[in-house]
Design a protein around this motif. Sequence first.
Motif, short mmCIF file in Angstrom:
data_model
loop_
_atom_site.label_atom_id
_atom_site.label_comp_id
_atom_site.label_asym_id
_atom_site.label_seq_id
_atom_site.Cartn_x
_atom_site.Cartn_y
_atom_site.Cartn_z
N ALA A 1 34.10 27.76 41.51
CA ALA A 1 33.18 28.78 40.99
C ALA A 1 31.75 28.32 41.18
N SER A 2 30.84 29.26 40.99
CA SER A 2 29.42 28.96 40.90
C SER A 2 28.97 29.28 39.48
N LYS A 3 28.09 28.45 38.94
CA LYS A 3 27.55 28.73 37.61
C LYS A 3 26.08 29.08 37.74
N LEU A 4 25.73 30.27 37.30
CA LEU A 4 24.35 30.72 37.27
C LEU A 4 23.84 30.56 35.85
N VAL A 5 22.67 29.95 35.71
CA VAL A 5 22.02 29.81 34.42
C VAL A 5 20.71 30.60 34.48
N ILE A 6 20.53 31.47 33.50
CA ILE A 6 19.30 32.26 33.40
C ILE A 6 18.71 32.01 32.02
N GLY B 1 32.22 38.04 32.72
CA GLY B 1 31.73 37.61 31.42
C GLY B 1 30.59 36.63 31.54
N TYR B 2 30.08 36.23 30.41
CA TYR B 2 28.95 35.30 30.33
C TYR B 2 28.89 34.74 28.93
N THR B 3 28.13 33.67 28.78
CA THR B 3 27.86 33.07 27.48
C THR B 3 26.36 33.14 27.26
N VAL B 4 25.94 33.49 26.06
CA VAL B 4 24.52 33.54 25.71
C VAL B 4 24.29 32.67 24.48
N VAL B 5 23.29 31.79 24.56
CA VAL B 5 22.93 30.95 23.41
C VAL B 5 21.42 30.98 23.24
N TYR C 1 9.90 36.60 20.31
CA TYR C 1 9.31 35.60 21.18
C TYR C 1 10.20 34.41 21.43
N SER C 2 11.48 34.49 21.07
CA SER C 2 12.39 33.39 21.35
C SER C 2 13.09 33.62 22.69
N ASN C 3 13.74 32.59 23.17
CA ASN C 3 14.43 32.64 24.45
C ASN C 3 15.94 32.57 24.27
N VAL C 4 16.64 32.99 25.31
CA VAL C 4 18.09 32.86 25.37
C VAL C 4 18.46 32.24 26.71
N LYS C 5 19.64 31.62 26.73
CA LYS C 5 20.17 31.05 27.97
C LYS C 5 21.51 31.72 28.25
N PHE C 6 21.60 32.37 29.41
CA PHE C 6 22.86 32.93 29.89
C PHE C 6 23.51 31.90 30.79
N GLU C 7 24.82 31.74 30.67
CA GLU C 7 25.61 30.98 31.63
C GLU C 7 26.68 31.92 32.15
N VAL C 8 26.72 32.07 33.47
CA VAL C 8 27.64 33.01 34.10
C VAL C 8 28.44 32.27 35.17
N LEU C 9 29.76 32.26 35.04
CA LEU C 9 30.61 31.71 36.09
C LEU C 9 30.98 32.85 37.02
N GLY D 1 10.85 33.32 32.52
CA GLY D 1 12.24 33.19 32.91
C GLY D 1 12.41 32.24 34.07
N ILE D 2 13.60 31.71 34.17
CA ILE D 2 14.00 30.86 35.29
C ILE D 2 15.49 31.06 35.49
N ALA D 3 15.91 30.96 36.73
CA ALA D 3 17.33 31.04 37.05
C ALA D 3 17.66 29.92 38.03
N TYR D 4 18.82 29.31 37.84
CA TYR D 4 19.24 28.26 38.76
C TYR D 4 20.75 28.21 38.84
N LEU D 5 21.23 27.66 39.95
CA LEU D 5 22.66 27.51 40.18
C LEU D 5 23.09 26.07 39.93
N CYS D 6 24.27 25.93 39.40
CA CYS D 6 24.88 24.61 39.21
C CYS D 6 26.19 24.57 39.98
N ASP D 7 26.47 23.43 40.57
CA ASP D 7 27.75 23.26 41.23
C ASP D 7 28.84 23.12 40.18
N VAL D 8 29.92 23.82 40.38
CA VAL D 8 31.10 23.69 39.53
C VAL D 8 32.20 23.15 40.43
#
Length: 105
Positions: free
Chosen positions: A5-10, A31-35, A57-65, A89-96
């Motif tokens: 899979a690929s993991k996208l973090v936003i 699906g996704y996870t938001v924290v 004015y707070s932020n959230v982090k999405f993690e999407v596989l 905002g920022i978005a980046y990919l992580c190797d899974v």
Amino acid sequence: MSQQASKLVIITEKLLIKKVARIIDDAGATGYTVVDAGGKGSRNVRSSGRPTVSDTYSNVKFEVLTPNREMAVKISDAVAAQFFEDYSGIAYLCDVMEVLHAHEF
């Protein structure tokens, strides 16, 4: 059985949570996870967990596989094009290496 899979973090502003979630859903992600997220970046300090008048004015982090890199890039490109010029905002990919115990994603 494991899957690749690929993991996208936003990481972006909390007020965009529903709009970003819609982009993720529309792209076909299952699906996704938001924290809550906090930290410091080019647009000042954002805190998570501190009481404020509004959490606008707070932020959230999405993690999407995603099952492939193409879907992750499609989501990232859409979010960046629609929001990152006007909102932090920022978005980046992580190797899974592999997803363990996944029913479906």
